[in-house]
Write an enzyme that holds these catalytic residues in place. Structure first.
Site, PDB file in Angstrom:
ATOM      1  N   LYS A 160     -27.640 -35.191 -24.138  1.00 42.14           N
ATOM      2  CA  LYS A 160     -28.012 -34.310 -25.256  1.00 42.14           C
ATOM      3  C   LYS A 160     -28.152 -35.089 -26.569  1.00 42.14           C
ATOM      4  O   LYS A 160     -28.960 -34.737 -27.420  1.00 42.14           O
ATOM      5  CB  LYS A 160     -26.941 -33.230 -25.381  1.00 42.14           C
ATOM      6  CG  LYS A 160     -27.188 -32.195 -26.444  1.00 42.14           C
ATOM      7  CD  LYS A 160     -26.203 -31.078 -26.268  1.00 42.14           C
ATOM      8  CE  LYS A 160     -26.244 -30.065 -27.368  1.00 42.14           C
ATOM      9  NZ  LYS A 160     -25.255 -29.003 -27.121  1.00 42.14           N
TER      10      LYS A 160
ATOM     11  N   GLU B   3     -25.734 -22.860 -31.787  1.00 41.66           N
ATOM     12  CA  GLU B   3     -24.424 -22.743 -31.132  1.00 41.66           C
ATOM     13  C   GLU B   3     -23.373 -21.979 -31.939  1.00 41.66           C
ATOM     14  O   GLU B   3     -22.714 -21.092 -31.389  1.00 41.66           O
ATOM     15  CB  GLU B   3     -23.929 -24.142 -30.723  1.00 41.66           C
ATOM     16  CG  GLU B   3     -24.682 -24.601 -29.486  1.00 41.66           C
ATOM     17  CD  GLU B   3     -24.599 -26.086 -29.188  1.00 41.66           C
ATOM     18  OE1 GLU B   3     -23.756 -26.787 -29.758  1.00 41.66           O
ATOM     19  OE2 GLU B   3     -25.412 -26.539 -28.351  1.00 41.66           O
TER      20      GLU B   3
HETATM   21  N1  LIG Z   1      -7.453 -29.836 -24.311  1.00 44.28           N
HETATM   22  C1  LIG Z   1      -8.284 -30.634 -24.988  1.00 44.28           C
HETATM   23  N2  LIG Z   1      -7.836 -31.408 -25.992  1.00 44.28           N
HETATM   24  C2  LIG Z   1      -8.655 -32.232 -26.684  1.00 44.28           C
HETATM   25  N3  LIG Z   1      -9.961 -32.362 -26.426  1.00 44.28           N
HETATM   26  C3  LIG Z   1     -10.466 -31.619 -25.423  1.00 44.28           C
HETATM   27  C4  LIG Z   1      -9.678 -30.722 -24.668  1.00 44.28           C
HETATM   28  N4  LIG Z   1     -10.465 -30.114 -23.730  1.00 44.28           N
HETATM   29  C5  LIG Z   1     -11.698 -30.628 -23.917  1.00 44.28           C
HETATM   30  N5  LIG Z   1     -11.703 -31.526 -24.919  1.00 44.28           N
HETATM   31  C6  LIG Z   1     -12.830 -32.331 -25.403  1.00 44.28           C
HETATM   32  O1  LIG Z   1     -13.849 -31.476 -25.828  1.00 44.28           O
HETATM   33  C7  LIG Z   1     -15.104 -32.139 -25.659  1.00 44.28           C
HETATM   34  C8  LIG Z   1     -16.029 -31.263 -24.871  1.00 44.28           C
HETATM   35  O2  LIG Z   1     -16.149 -30.057 -25.516  1.00 44.28           O
HETATM   36  P1  LIG Z   1     -17.270 -29.035 -25.105  1.00 44.28           P
HETATM   37  O3  LIG Z   1     -17.273 -28.844 -23.645  1.00 44.28           O
HETATM   38  O4  LIG Z   1     -17.090 -27.861 -25.975  1.00 44.28           O
HETATM   39  O5  LIG Z   1     -18.515 -29.907 -25.567  1.00 44.28           O
HETATM   40  P2  LIG Z   1     -20.026 -29.711 -25.283  1.00 44.28           P
HETATM   41  O6  LIG Z   1     -20.378 -28.291 -25.522  1.00 44.28           O
HETATM   42  O7  LIG Z   1     -20.363 -30.305 -23.977  1.00 44.28           O
HETATM   43  O8  LIG Z   1     -20.631 -30.645 -26.399  1.00 44.28           O
HETATM   44  P3  LIG Z   1     -21.582 -30.312 -27.631  1.00 44.28           P
HETATM   45  O9  LIG Z   1     -21.155 -28.978 -28.138  1.00 44.28           O
HETATM   46  O10 LIG Z   1     -21.291 -31.457 -28.557  1.00 44.28           O
HETATM   47  O11 LIG Z   1     -22.937 -30.347 -27.077  1.00 44.28           O
HETATM   48  C9  LIG Z   1     -14.819 -33.427 -24.906  1.00 44.28           C
HETATM   49  O12 LIG Z   1     -14.779 -34.502 -25.821  1.00 44.28           O
HETATM   50  C10 LIG Z   1     -13.459 -33.145 -24.304  1.00 44.28           C
HETATM   51  O13 LIG Z   1     -12.743 -34.333 -24.054  1.00 44.28           O
HETATM   52 MG   LIG Z   2     -20.815 -27.148 -27.193  1.00 45.10          MG
END
Ligand SMILES: Nc1ncnc2c1ncn2[C@@H]1O[C@H](COP(=O)(O)OP(=O)(O)OP(=O)(O)O)[C@@H](O)[C@H]1O
Ligand SMILES: [Mg+2]
Length: 503
Positions: free
Chosen positions: A73, A150
């Site tokens: 992304k 988002e």
């Molecule tokens: N319990 C937690 N503590 C800290 N960080 C976490 C935890 N659970 C998930 N993350 C972190 O959150 C991030 C992923 O978040 P999320 O799935 O919301 O992102 P995404 O939607 O894929 O990314 P974006 O929104 O940037 O496109 C990763 O860096 C992950 O390591």
């Molecule tokens: Mg996200």
């Protein structure tokens, strides 16, 4: 009789992707074939051509990092190529594979065809990035009803079934992007008041800080650098993320990787402790950037911090305790003049709404909008705003702003232009946008990005300044820009849809 197709919402995340739909009048996450509620946005191709998407691709990345793509992304809309087993893939190609996987899984689960979708994108995604996302979806066999910002999606899931009014600050910190939105919710209508963020801040930065720390520690313990050892490094990537997650609910963790490398004297194990204080120190720079982005968003939208009455945290990385502390302190320092920065926060004072699941809020919001389009839930209105200045280049090479940052869309704006020379038989309409694709808002004033250009013939034999050329900028509901121009004397016209730029 059974409904033939179901509309779904897709959160196409940097790290994880999720799908939702409306069931029994409520948004529900669709689990993947493993029964998991999210699918890692990771793609790998094996030597025999087999494509792996999701958890399978993620787990084999340690041994096959060259043929594995994650964080695609972050490269959307950019001129990036991935070479996997002698074949070139663009970010759009990789995203198609992720989207096809999500589509197929959801089709299996719902036992129906899936075509119509709402897909979320960071509010701060520019035209190229939006266009690339839409193109990937179309090539994956999906029809994009709307690319939804988002944080707007997170707020939709917050506002769903609520009656009261709110003035929301949404902070969405995912794997690779930070999205900040100020939004009002009133009479079932969301109005976006301000947007900010960065496409280079996310949980990945926290992982990187841990990785750098461990590499340094390891070097000082063993006088040996493992940063160039691909397999060791990949293992460290996985363990650093795990350690970060541990520190969201514990004060200390251990990063243990047995047999990380073998030296003449025998195998070496990695065993390094990390406590919350040290971690907070390691991520200080990123925390500072997050704070600056939030402050900038208030400043640029001219909204006072007292205005906020609710905070929504979305994105997995907002689970890092220091992120919550920062968000609370920014708002509380303003709301409560007696609160000193750095003082432990009293959770009860916080404006953070805890009924929102940060991992799923964005996807559920996309599902709600899909449900509105489908007609399966009642309408909620919302109004988004542009995140960048858009305009055309003048004869001095400067940008003439046609649509200022923060303008509500969809909209159409027309400005009148003319020539600068006698007998000029053509003008160039060069469409520009402020800022670069990767930086945060602060850097964005410094550069202009070319979105495309076209030549327009004008009626000949005219004095300079005589021709009347209408230039119209139109932004559709997906935030995609179309620029058209017409010479009012000759009737000659031309146009460019910025998505044509994506090949
Ligand atoms: N319990 C937690 N503590 C800290 N960080 C976490 C935890 N659970 C998930 N993350 C972190 O959150 C991030 C992923 O978040 P999320 O799935 O919301 O992102 P995404 O939607 O894929 O990314 P974006 O929104 O940037 O496109 C990763 O860096 C992950 O390591
Ligand atoms: Mg996200």
């Amino acid at each position: 009789m059974k409904k033939k197709n179901i509309f779904v919402g897709i959160d196409l995340g940097t790290t994880n992707s999720l799908v939702s739909y409306i069931h029994d009048g409520k948004p529900q996450i669709i689990p993947n074939e493993r029964g998991e509620r999210s699918t890692p946005s990771v793609v790998s191709i094996k030597n025999n051509g087999e494509i792996l998407v999701g958890e399978m691709a993620k787990t084999q990345a340690v041994l096959n990092s060259d043929n594995t793509v994650s964080n695609v992304k972050l490269s959307m809309g950019k001129d990036v190529k991935y070479n996997i087993i002698d074949k070139e893939f663009t970010p759009v190609d990789i995203s198609i594979l992720i989207l096809k996987n999500l589509k197929e899984n959801a089709e299996k689960y719902l036992n129906t065809k899936i075509i119509d979708t709402v897909i979320t994108v960071p509010a701060y995604f520019d035209d190229n990035q939006r266009t690339a996302t839409q193109k990937a979806a179309e090539l994956a066999g999906l029809n994009v009803l709307k690319l939804l910002n988002e944080p707007t999606a997170a707020a939709l899931s917050f506002g769903f079934n609520k009656k009261e009014e709110s003035r929301l600050l949404t902070v969405d910190l995912g794997g690779g992007t930070l999205d900040i939105t100020l939004m009002e919710y009133k009479d079932k209508k969301f109005t976006v008041k301000g947007i900010g963020g960065s496409t280079s801040i996310g949980g990945n930065n926290f992982d990187k800080a841990i990785i750098d720390f461990v590499l340094e520690e390891f070097k000082s313990m063993h006088s040996f650098d493992i940063s160039q050892d691909k397999i060791a490094y990949q293992q460290l990537v996985i363990h650093a993320e795990k350690a970060k997650k541990d520190l969201s609910s514990a004060n200390e963790t251990k990063i243990m990787i047995p047999y990380i490398t073998i030296r003449e004297e025998g195998p070496i194990h990695l065993n390094i402790s990390l406590d919350l204080n040290k971690f907070n120190n390691l991520i200080k720079t990123t925390l500072g950037e997050i704070e600056a982005c939030i402050n900038d968003t208030f400043e640029q939208s001219g909204i006072d911090k007292d205005w906020v009455d609710s905070i929504i945290l979305a994105g997995g990385a907002t689970r890092v305790p220091a992120v919550e502390t920062i968000v609370n302190s920014i708002i509380k320092n303003k709301n409560n003049k007696n609160t000193k920065k750095g003082k432990p926060e009293n959770v009860n004072d916080s404006l953070i709404k805890r009924d929102i699941n940060p991992d799923e809020a964005v996807c559920l919001g996309a599902g709600i909008l899909a449900g509105i389009f489908e007609g399966s839930i009642p309408d909620m209105e919302f109004c988004d705003i542009t995140s960048r200045e858009l305009g055309v280049e003048d004869d001095e090479g400067k940008m003439v702003v046609i649509i200022p940052k923060g303008t509500s869309y969809p909209l159409s704006v027309t400005h009148l232009f003319t020539t600068t020379q006698e007998n000029q038989d053509e003008v160039i309409i060069h469409v520009l946008q402020d800022g670069d694709n990767t930086g945060n808002i602060k850097d964005s004033d410094q550069k202009m990005v070319s979105l495309g250009k076209f030549h327009l013939k004008v009626a000949p034999d005219k004095k300079e300044g005589e021709p009347n050329i209408d230039v119209t900028f139109t932004i559709n509901m997906n935030g995609i820009l179309k620029v058209s121009a017409i010479d009012l004397d000759s009737g000659q016209a031309g146009e460019i849809i910025i998505r044509d730029k994506q090949k």
